[in-house]
Design a protein around this motif. Structure first.
Motif, PDB file in Angstrom:
ATOM      1  N   MET A   9       2.981  15.706   1.863  1.00 48.23           N
ATOM      2  CA  MET A   9       3.671  15.555   2.959  1.00 48.23           C
ATOM      3  C   MET A   9       4.421  14.022   2.982  1.00 48.23           C
ATOM      4  O   MET A   9       5.403  13.905   3.911  1.00 48.23           O
ATOM      5  N   ASN A  10       4.009  13.137   2.360  1.00 45.83           N
ATOM      6  CA  ASN A  10       4.475  11.860   2.420  1.00 45.83           C
ATOM      7  C   ASN A  10       3.715  10.970   1.265  1.00 45.83           C
ATOM      8  O   ASN A  10       2.879  11.484   0.630  1.00 45.83           O
ATOM      9  N   PHE A  11       4.562   9.757   0.958  1.00 44.05           N
ATOM     10  CA  PHE A  11       3.690   8.852  -0.080  1.00 44.05           C
ATOM     11  C   PHE A  11       3.677   7.551   0.950  1.00 44.05           C
ATOM     12  O   PHE A  11       4.759   6.721   1.050  1.00 44.05           O
ATOM     13  N   GLY A  12       2.493   7.225   1.684  1.00 43.74           N
ATOM     14  CA  GLY A  12       2.529   6.175   2.732  1.00 43.74           C
ATOM     15  C   GLY A  12       3.794   6.644   3.695  1.00 43.74           C
ATOM     16  O   GLY A  12       3.676   7.626   4.293  1.00 43.74           O
ATOM     17  N   VAL A  13       4.235   5.591   4.143  1.00 47.20           N
ATOM     18  CA  VAL A  13       5.371   5.823   5.184  1.00 47.20           C
ATOM     19  C   VAL A  13       6.632   6.354   4.509  1.00 47.20           C
ATOM     20  O   VAL A  13       7.696   6.580   5.465  1.00 47.20           O
ATOM     21  N   LEU A  14       6.771   6.711   3.384  1.00 43.14           N
ATOM     22  CA  LEU A  14       7.982   7.441   2.924  1.00 43.14           C
ATOM     23  C   LEU A  14       7.694   8.969   3.033  1.00 43.14           C
ATOM     24  O   LEU A  14       6.844   9.299   2.309  1.00 43.14           O
ATOM     25  N   ARG A  15       8.574   9.238   3.809  1.00 39.88           N
ATOM     26  CA  ARG A  15       8.222  10.657   4.517  1.00 39.88           C
ATOM     27  C   ARG A  15       9.123  11.823   3.823  1.00 39.88           C
ATOM     28  O   ARG A  15       8.738  12.938   3.486  1.00 39.88           O
ATOM     29  N   VAL A  16      10.491  11.493   3.485  1.00 33.47           N
ATOM     30  CA  VAL A  16      11.334  12.346   3.039  1.00 33.47           C
ATOM     31  C   VAL A  16      12.280  11.683   1.721  1.00 33.47           C
ATOM     32  O   VAL A  16      12.553  10.572   1.954  1.00 33.47           O
ATOM     33  N   LEU A  17      12.210  12.330   0.500  1.00 35.75           N
ATOM     34  CA  LEU A  17      12.994  11.990  -0.521  1.00 35.75           C
ATOM     35  C   LEU A  17      13.798  13.272  -0.990  1.00 35.75           C
ATOM     36  O   LEU A  17      13.057  13.917  -1.741  1.00 35.75           O
ATOM     37  N   ASN A  18      14.974  13.666  -0.254  1.00 37.55           N
ATOM     38  CA  ASN A  18      15.759  14.603  -0.691  1.00 37.55           C
ATOM     39  C   ASN A  18      16.786  14.627  -1.717  1.00 37.55           C
ATOM     40  O   ASN A  18      17.714  13.350  -1.518  1.00 37.55           O
ATOM     41  N   ASP A  19      17.091  15.360  -2.607  1.00 30.71           N
ATOM     42  CA  ASP A  19      18.002  14.984  -3.753  1.00 30.71           C
ATOM     43  C   ASP A  19      19.182  16.178  -3.691  1.00 30.71           C
ATOM     44  O   ASP A  19      18.999  17.228  -3.761  1.00 30.71           O
ATOM     45  N   TRP A  64      13.891   9.175   4.108  1.00 33.99           N
ATOM     46  CA  TRP A  64      13.154   8.853   5.587  1.00 33.99           C
ATOM     47  C   TRP A  64      12.114   7.917   5.380  1.00 33.99           C
ATOM     48  O   TRP A  64      11.356   8.315   4.747  1.00 33.99           O
ATOM     49  N   VAL A  65      12.013   6.808   6.139  1.00 31.57           N
ATOM     50  CA  VAL A  65      10.957   6.244   6.122  1.00 31.57           C
ATOM     51  C   VAL A  65      10.378   5.828   7.706  1.00 31.57           C
ATOM     52  O   VAL A  65      11.194   5.793   8.602  1.00 31.57           O
ATOM     53  N   ILE A  66       9.191   6.108   7.846  1.00 27.92           N
ATOM     54  CA  ILE A  66       8.433   5.991   9.034  1.00 27.92           C
ATOM     55  C   ILE A  66       8.540   4.693   9.712  1.00 27.92           C
ATOM     56  O   ILE A  66       7.909   3.871   8.731  1.00 27.92           O
ATOM     57  N   PRO A  67       9.231   4.120  10.755  1.00 30.32           N
ATOM     58  CA  PRO A  67       9.280   2.750  10.879  1.00 30.32           C
ATOM     59  C   PRO A  67       7.715   2.175  11.693  1.00 30.32           C
ATOM     60  O   PRO A  67       7.012   3.065  11.905  1.00 30.32           O
ATOM     61  N   VAL A 106       6.535   0.528  -0.400  1.00 30.97           N
ATOM     62  CA  VAL A 106       6.063   1.107   0.931  1.00 30.97           C
ATOM     63  C   VAL A 106       4.784   0.619   1.419  1.00 30.97           C
ATOM     64  O   VAL A 106       3.908   1.048   0.691  1.00 30.97           O
ATOM     65  N   PRO A 107       4.622   0.621   2.606  1.00 30.39           N
ATOM     66  CA  PRO A 107       3.210   0.575   3.099  1.00 30.39           C
ATOM     67  C   PRO A 107       2.383   1.942   3.105  1.00 30.39           C
ATOM     68  O   PRO A 107       3.165   3.007   3.227  1.00 30.39           O
ATOM     69  N   MET A 108       1.142   1.810   2.641  1.00 29.50           N
ATOM     70  CA  MET A 108       0.544   2.945   2.492  1.00 29.50           C
ATOM     71  C   MET A 108      -0.045   3.728   3.824  1.00 29.50           C
ATOM     72  O   MET A 108      -0.263   4.617   3.889  1.00 29.50           O
ATOM     73  N   ALA A 109      -0.605   2.618   4.570  1.00 29.91           N
ATOM     74  CA  ALA A 109      -1.209   2.909   5.737  1.00 29.91           C
ATOM     75  C   ALA A 109       0.106   3.441   6.939  1.00 29.91           C
ATOM     76  O   ALA A 109       0.972   2.808   7.216  1.00 29.91           O
ATOM     77  N   LEU A 110      -0.031   4.404   7.400  1.00 23.51           N
ATOM     78  CA  LEU A 110       0.853   5.233   8.459  1.00 23.51           C
ATOM     79  C   LEU A 110       0.675   4.216   9.873  1.00 23.51           C
ATOM     80  O   LEU A 110      -0.415   3.865  10.190  1.00 23.51           O
ATOM     81  N   PRO A 111       1.795   4.038  10.489  1.00 25.23           N
ATOM     82  CA  PRO A 111       1.661   3.278  11.794  1.00 25.23           C
ATOM     83  C   PRO A 111       0.572   3.875  12.833  1.00 25.23           C
ATOM     84  O   PRO A 111       0.674   5.304  12.925  1.00 25.23           O
ATOM     85  N   GLU A 112      -0.007   3.171  13.436  1.00 23.85           N
ATOM     86  CA  GLU A 112      -0.973   3.970  14.433  1.00 23.85           C
ATOM     87  C   GLU A 112      -0.136   4.293  15.798  1.00 23.85           C
ATOM     88  O   GLU A 112       0.729   3.694  16.077  1.00 23.85           O
TER      89      GLU A 112
END
Length: 240
Positions: free
Chosen positions: A37-47, A120-123, A234-240
């Protein structure tokens, strides 16, 4: 002991729409993998590869930091903030969607493909004012070293985003060994091999392979042949 997760290139999600050939490192659109689903806050990596004259029509985003990196050809961008232009190889674009933005991305040429990464990175905060930025990278500025392209700091050389994340591009000559120190406690690094062959720990990485590394302070990369990478800290913890 560091924790790693290996994504071989051919295990990525794949969608070929004719005009668009897209590989997904993480769940996206019709590709859904609960373990990716993601790597921490790294949500999308599309090639993505988009055929000549084709592209994505106007579509909305919100509360996401969107980074585009052209790898080949020219990408035309337009958005509801009035930003219009072409992104070329050696440039990086960022869009903070924030409270909401509508944009389009199209191949600027009719006779050749455009290839680019969309990330995409979750802010860390929601409902920020939408913004757009685009920079040209200095060529060959740091041979065999990490070139900063994205950071949280407006004063840095790259584009800035609303997250404690640092992205680097790097080209290494065969035989080079380089250590990378993670920028912030609680962050991890996702390494994406653009081309060539490298080794991190015991893991051999080839073109378009990905490796997530966390729960460590630093790691070493070894160039088994000339290689090029994108490194996302990137931060591994998702924002609350």
């Amino acid at each position: 002991m560091s924790k790693t997760i290996y994504h071989k290139a051919d295990t990525r999600g794949h969608a070929n729409h004719g005009w668009l050939n897209s590989y997904h490192s993480f769940s996206f659109a019709n590709y859904h993998n609960p373990e990716r689903m993601n790597f921490g806050v790294l949500r999308v990596l599309n090639d993505d590869t988009v055929s000549g004259g084709m592209g994505f029509g106007k579509h909305p985003h919100r509360d996401m930091e969107i980074i585009s990196i052209p790898l080949e050809g020219d990408l035309r961008h337009g958005d509801s903030m009035g930003s219009n232009g072409i992104i070329k190889i050696g440039e990086v674009q960022v869009m903070s969607a924030g409270t909401g933005v509508v944009h389009s991305e199209k191949n600027a040429n009719s006779d050749k493909d455009v290839k680019f990464l969309q990330i995409w990175v979750i802010p860390k905060e929601q409902n920020v004012a939408p913004r757009y930025d685009q920079i040209r990278l200095a060529e060959n500025e740091k041979p065999n070293d990490f070139q900063l392209i994205v950071s949280p700091d407006k004063e840095d050389e790259g584009v800035w985003i609303h997250q404690d994340a640092w992205f680097y591009l790097a080209k290494f000559d065969q035989g080079t060994v380089k250590e990378y120190t993670i920028k912030k406690e609680g962050n991890g690094v996702y390494v994406f091999i653009l081309d060539g062959k490298a080794k991190i720990g015991d893991q051999i990485l080839e073109r378009r392979d990905g490796l997530g590394i966390s729960e460590t302070d630093a790691f070493k990369l070894e160039a088994l042949e000339d290689f090029e990478i994108l490194l996302m800290d990137v931060p591994m913890a998702l924002p609350e």
